[in-house]
Design a protein around this motif. Structure first.
Motif, mmCIF file in Angstrom:
data_model
loop_
_atom_site.group_PDB
_atom_site.id
_atom_site.type_symbol
_atom_site.label_atom_id
_atom_site.label_comp_id
_atom_site.label_asym_id
_atom_site.label_seq_id
_atom_site.Cartn_x
_atom_site.Cartn_y
_atom_site.Cartn_z
ATOM 1 N N UNK A 75 0.856 -1.187 0.000
ATOM 2 C CA UNK A 75 0.000 0.000 0.000
ATOM 3 C C UNK A 75 0.891 1.235 0.000
ATOM 4 N N UNK A 76 0.401 2.257 -0.682
ATOM 5 C CA UNK A 76 0.979 3.601 -0.605
ATOM 6 C C UNK A 76 -0.047 4.490 0.072
ATOM 7 N N UNK A 77 0.409 5.425 0.899
ATOM 8 C CA UNK A 77 -0.534 6.299 1.585
ATOM 9 C C UNK A 77 0.161 7.592 1.993
ATOM 10 N N UNK A 82 1.915 13.880 -1.532
ATOM 11 C CA UNK A 82 0.644 13.358 -1.026
ATOM 12 C C UNK A 82 -0.186 12.759 -2.154
ATOM 13 N N UNK A 83 -1.243 12.028 -1.772
ATOM 14 C CA UNK A 83 -2.324 11.537 -2.639
ATOM 15 C C UNK A 83 -1.806 10.679 -3.789
ATOM 16 N N UNK A 84 -1.307 9.497 -3.472
ATOM 17 C CA UNK A 84 -0.720 8.631 -4.492
ATOM 18 C C UNK A 84 -1.782 7.975 -5.380
ATOM 19 N N UNK A 107 1.059 -0.510 -12.865
ATOM 20 C CA UNK A 107 1.731 -0.359 -11.569
ATOM 21 C C UNK A 107 3.228 -0.067 -11.708
ATOM 22 N N UNK A 108 3.616 0.488 -12.857
ATOM 23 C CA UNK A 108 5.011 0.862 -13.058
ATOM 24 C C UNK A 108 5.260 2.352 -12.826
ATOM 25 N N UNK A 109 4.187 3.087 -12.606
ATOM 26 C CA UNK A 109 4.302 4.527 -12.396
ATOM 27 C C UNK A 109 3.428 4.935 -11.219
ATOM 28 N N UNK A 110 3.972 5.775 -10.366
ATOM 29 C CA UNK A 110 3.220 6.329 -9.248
ATOM 30 C C UNK A 110 2.989 7.811 -9.519
ATOM 31 N N UNK A 111 1.736 8.234 -9.489
ATOM 32 C CA UNK A 111 1.360 9.642 -9.621
ATOM 33 C C UNK A 111 1.090 10.202 -8.230
#
Length: 642
Positions: free
Chosen positions: A230-232, A280-282, A288-292
């Motif tokens: 998880x990302x948070x 913030x706000x991932x 799932x290769x890029x996180x905004x």
């Protein structure tokens, strides 16, 4: 909801302030005093005394119409129509709308029928012909959603949802107990914890996601598809230690946690985060290769921008700002990316309905963003609307808002999208213009500009520091642009956009409604009085002159200590001797009229100056247009005492 608030401290030097105050007090008192002239109140007093003119009744009607006081607007438009039964399309339409809003439906329908007959090419008349309730027609991007309460809201702030394993995960401040505890400095919100609930039950009991919660703020959780990561978002707090920036603020960071043996562990801050800026706000890309995410890190264009960073197992690339196509000088936040190459996000920088609005853009193979559109007035409101997520297959999803009618400060709503957004953007148009003061031509920043289609507000914009506004509009359509600013009369202009891509310019000049004057100012400018009209070669006060002089009389009555010097000028035609004598007679006639109507003579001075005060090149022997000569034929009401 205030999702990004940066607080700075301004320290005042008391000694300097005291010194400056002494300097001000030592200035000439005549120039420290001002009179505030409310033009609309003056017009209303004149109308109550029986003065009549189309301009007078238009200004009075508009002043109430644009402030949604439709009963008074109908009153003055009725007076306008008594003078002229065909004052133009806009006034006919506004009169009908004022009557309808005041409950006079039958009379409004009659006016609208006449409107349709007189202005056959106006789409509003055609819509009325088709449907008397045409104001309920939905804007192009609206009417596409069924929206209802998500059933999990409290009286506190609830926002930022994510769906995983048939549960809805979200942030809530419900555990704080009241609004006096634990305020998060970066978001301005009360500290939140993560909760989850079943997605199909109404008013279900939400449970805390205890494994990730701390005594500070958690929000905006995202699960990987396998559920093992998880990302948070959390305040800068880890292992019992609180991090602080150079300015002694505890900001927010993106964190990652891993599921091992059924327990969430290995909670770490992502390596590109910092104590000195917020992340913030991932949101994860479908592969799932890029996180905004959102951030105010160095290089940010506005108050917060949307970034992306590559994910390579447990390592991360360098964050990349998504650029000016999506990021503005305002706030962009809460990204969400779908398998249909759409990126949804919240912004108060793109033209919207107010506060944060939700927008969507297309992501191409290179990652560039294009074709950004507002989702419309179902999802968006005059308040803050954000944290939009959608399942591309079912077209169901959730968003958050602090709109009126909710249970708490922020609430979560669920929706079904019943019709896709029209993404045909082959024809692109930008409508823009400069907002200025009509009298001085000074630019007017911070002016509210609203775009209307069929009298439905589509977008609002605040003019920038250069007085400019800008809207993305559709080709071939007719729009109404309304400009509103304190101390100015609201003005509305109509424009038809070309059928081909390009830019359309529509400048708007606003007239003062509250006029601040002092010694040395020309009182006539408050009312746009450039000359007092006399018949040819005469100095008798005409009805048109009497109306303008009545405005001056009203101000003098409201300000009994004000004194005026009245100056009359002519153009250069005719002899100097003749012009001096004529202008002097007219100045004295103006003074005599004011004295006759109650102004003490010792408050008035004045004389004629003939052609001695030319304001342009039009002297004897110079060929000039009539409009140029008219600039020199003027009256001035110079304030010499307050």
């Amino acid at each position: 909801m205030k999702k990004y608030i940066f607080i700075g401290l301004i320290f005042l030097n008391v000694f300097c302030a005291y010194t400056q105050e002494k300097k001000l007090k030592s200035a000439d008192k005549n120039y420290d005093q001002y009179a505030y002239v409310d033009a609309i109140k003056t017009y209303e007093r004149l109308a109550d005394k029986g003065y009549k003119s189309e301009d007078l009744f238009k200004k009075l009607g508009d002043s109430y119409y644009f402030n949604s006081d439709y009963s008074n607007a109908a009153k003055w438009y009725n007076e306008l129509f008594a003078l002229n039964s065909s004052p133009g399309a806009e006034y006919t339409y506004r009169y009908a709308q004022s009557l309808k809003s005041s409950g006079e439906t039958f009379k409004a329908d009659k006016i609208l029928t006449e409107f349709n007959s007189l202005y056959k090419n106006d789409s509003r008349g055609k819509l009325y012909k088709q449907n008397e309730n045409y104001l309920d027609q939905i804007k192009a991007n609206s009417g596409r959603y069924q929206i209802e309460d998500a059933g999990i809201n409290s009286k506190y702030s609830d926002y930022g949802s994510f769906i995983y394993d048939n549960k809805i995960y979200f942030s809530s401040a419900r555990d704080t107990g009241n609004f006096t505890k634990r305020i998060h400095k970066w978001t301005g919100e009360y500290f939140t914890n993560m909760y989850y609930a079943a997605i199909d039950s109404q008013n279900s009991t939400a449970s805390k996601f205890k494994a990730l919660n701390s005594k500070f703020n958690e929000s905006s959780i995202v699960f990987t598809k396998d559920g093992n990561t998880v990302y948070f978002t959390r305040n800068n707090f880890l292992n019992g230690k609180k991090g602080k920036s150079k300015s002694d603020a505890t900001l927010v960071k993106l964190y990652r946690a891993s599921l091992l043996n059924g327990k969430w562990t290995n909670i770490i801050a992502l390596p590109f985060t910092s104590d000195n800026y917020s992340t913030a706000h991932p949101a994860l890309s479908p592969d799932e290769k890029t996180l905004y995410f959102a951030s105010d890190m160095p290089g940010t264009i506005g108050q917060s921008d949307i970034y992306r960073v590559s994910i390579n197992g447990n390592t991360y690339g360098t964050p990349e700002n998504l650029g000016k196509e999506i990021n503005t000088e305002g706030k962009e936040t809460f990204p969400y990316v779908t398998s249909e190459n759409e990126i949804y996000f919240a912004s108060d920088g793109h033209p919207g309905l107010g506060g944060l609005d939700v927008f969507v853009g297309q992501v191409d193979g290179s990652g560039a963003i294009s074709n950004i559109q507002n989702l419309g007035s179902d999802i968006n409101s005059p308040k803050d609307d954000f944290a939009y997520i959608i399942d591309p297959a079912s077209r169901r999803g959730y968003f958050s808002s602090n709109r009126d009618g909710g249970a708490g400060a922020d609430d979560i709503y669920k929706f079904l999208e019943t019709r896709p957004l029209n993404k045909n953007q082959d024809c692109l148009q930008e409508l823009s213009g400069l907002i200025t003061d009509a009298a001085t031509e000074a630019i007017l920043p911070a002016t509210k500009v609203t775009l209307y289609e069929n009298q439905i507000a589509k977008k609002s914009f605040i003019s920038d520091e250069n007085g400019m506004y800008s809207f993305a509009v559709e080709c071939g359509k007719t729009y109404f642009v309304r400009a509103e600013k304190n101390d100015y009369e609201t003005k509305e202009a109509v424009i038809t956009i070309a059928d081909k891509s390009g830019k359309t310019n529509l400048p708007i000049a606003l007239d003062k409604s509250i006029c601040k004057v002092t010694v040395g100012d020309d009182l006539g400018k408050c009312f746009g009085i450039k000359r007092i009209y006399f018949d040819l070669d005469k100095s008798d006060i005409t009805p048109a002159a009497a109306l303008d002089l009545a405005k001056i009389l009203d101000v003098l009555s409201q300000n009994p200590s004000m004194k005026l010097n009245i100056r009359s000028y002519t153009d250069s035609r005719a002899s100097r001797e003749y012009n001096n004598a004529l202008s002097d007679r007219r100045a004295k006639a103006t003074i005599n009229w004011l004295v006759k109507n109650g102004v003490s003579k010792n408050r008035l001075t004045g004389r004629g100056y003939g052609e001695t005060g030319l304001v342009n090149r039009c002297s004897d022997g110079v060929q000039c247009a009539e409009e140029e000569h008219q600039q020199n034929r003027r009256s001035e009401f110079m304030i010499i005492g307050i």
